[in-house]
Design an enzyme around this catalytic site. Sequence first.
Site, PDB file in Angstrom:
ATOM      1  N   GLU A 263     -18.800   7.840 -15.021  1.00 38.47           N
ATOM      2  CA  GLU A 263     -18.005   8.843 -15.736  1.00 38.47           C
ATOM      3  C   GLU A 263     -16.708   8.212 -16.185  1.00 38.47           C
ATOM      4  OE1 GLU A 263     -17.206  12.509 -13.624  1.00 38.47           O
ATOM      5  OE2 GLU A 263     -19.286  12.662 -12.970  1.00 38.47           O
TER       6      GLU A 263
ATOM      7  N   GLU B 147     -19.454  11.781  -6.675  1.00 35.58           N
ATOM      8  CA  GLU B 147     -18.102  11.613  -6.118  1.00 35.58           C
ATOM      9  C   GLU B 147     -18.032  11.990  -4.638  1.00 35.58           C
ATOM     10  OE1 GLU B 147     -15.411  11.962 -10.114  1.00 35.58           O
ATOM     11  OE2 GLU B 147     -15.421  13.686  -8.809  1.00 35.58           O
TER      12      GLU B 147
END
Length: 479
Positions: free
Chosen positions: A381, A189
């Site tokens: 995810e 991320e």
Amino acid sequence: MKKISKDLLLGCSISANQAEGSWNIDGKGLSIAELRRYNPNLDRKDINTERKMTKEKLEEALKDDGTYIYPKKFGVDFYNRYKEDIKLIADMKNNCFRTSIAWTRIFPNGDEKEPNQKGLEFYDNLIDELIKNKIEPIITISHYEMPFNLVEKYGGWKNPILIDFYLNFARTVLERYKDKVKYWIPFNEINAANYSVWAGAGLRDDEHPQILGLSMVALNNIFIANAKTIKMGREISKSFQFGSMVATLLNYSENSNPELVLKTERDQQLKIYSFFDVLHRGEYSKFSLNLLNKFGIKLNISEDDKKILKENTCDFVGFSYYMSGVVNDLESELTEGNLAKTGKNSFLQENEWGWQIDPVGLRILMNRLYDRYQKPLFILENGIGFDEKLIDGQINDDYRIDYIKNHLLQIQNAIDDGVECIGYTAWSLMDIISHGTSEMTKRYGFIYVDQDNYGNGSKTRIPKKSYEWFKNVCENREI
Ligand code: P53
């Protein structure tokens, strides 16, 4: 019944700092993750305040005198139980598994020249165990767990010297696992540095009056480290596939007022595309540069670095997707203060933490991303946290089955739309420590872990109802 493509990699995802524990064992150094406390007075809907790292919180964490606990120090004992956990992955018929390598096991302080052999041995064993079980490893090189020493001594990612330290770490693992690991994610991320500066960049939230400027300087260093890793990786092995990883904070406009729609476009450019653009097009968009200009931020990117960014883009569009939000405020400026704030969507339901469940949003997003970058996607995810308690020794998590099922259906819909997709790794394999709140009670796993917020419990693994369901999906490729 819908058929799920046989070629899709299907599995689960975790990270080292949320699962391994054994934070000071076998030479491991202190990472920034272990300094994030669990706060029993937590307001679950206000994660933004809780995750801010201030001078006081940091000093308290370094003392660790028992006032708070620091759950990422003990994780869920994956360090000792990885074989048992990998057996559960194999029995679930997953064909891949995503985890990260704790930088602090390999370079405990981050600035050593030589790696810590004991740390490498752990990942040798872990990766071999996956391969023995025919599970494709997907490795995140850095998942919110940089050595604290690099923050204390060098000031975190705002200092370009970190690029070399990171590259030393990346080279060590890329070379060591070149014949065993194909899929690599240099940074988890990457946009986290914008809204969670401690986790993403090793910067304190109270360090600078305008954190966005500082985090952009840090991000630029991270982008360059990412591109240099890819360049180096291509020299090490032709078979490596490098992925981006961006938290896709999908937002809709609350209504069809064109001004609000325009603001929503800006919001999405700022939160999502600015990052993917550098990672996949190899340059900052004009939009990003203009916005930075507006904030008075000038990035000094040398011609050499521009070339490096341009020539070394990622192979696949990796991202996390959990929820969607709403832009509903026309008045306020789009600035750092409201980066992570979103409004409610009356069409959607949310969990206790206010995360709004939106499977169709994933299909929308997949179409947009594929349209824009024309590279295969990987959902790295996706999952949902619930506060769960064993009833008669079981967890009947039909809500999780619904969540994952509906997202998988939309992925298959997107594939049918024409989107290329490599894989899906659900968050998470077993219950682990929450990233945002460091609590155990935000449970995401297909497998229950008997442990409370304070680390008490047997740590026994108990497959939930969703485990059997997901096993079926992986085996029969049908939902
Ligand atoms: P937790 C925000 C929005 C979307 C994904 O998060 C995010 C975050 C950060 O909180 O992070 C990812 O545990 C992250 C994982 C994390 C997972 O989402 O805060 O990559 O490490 O555990 C879920 O509920």
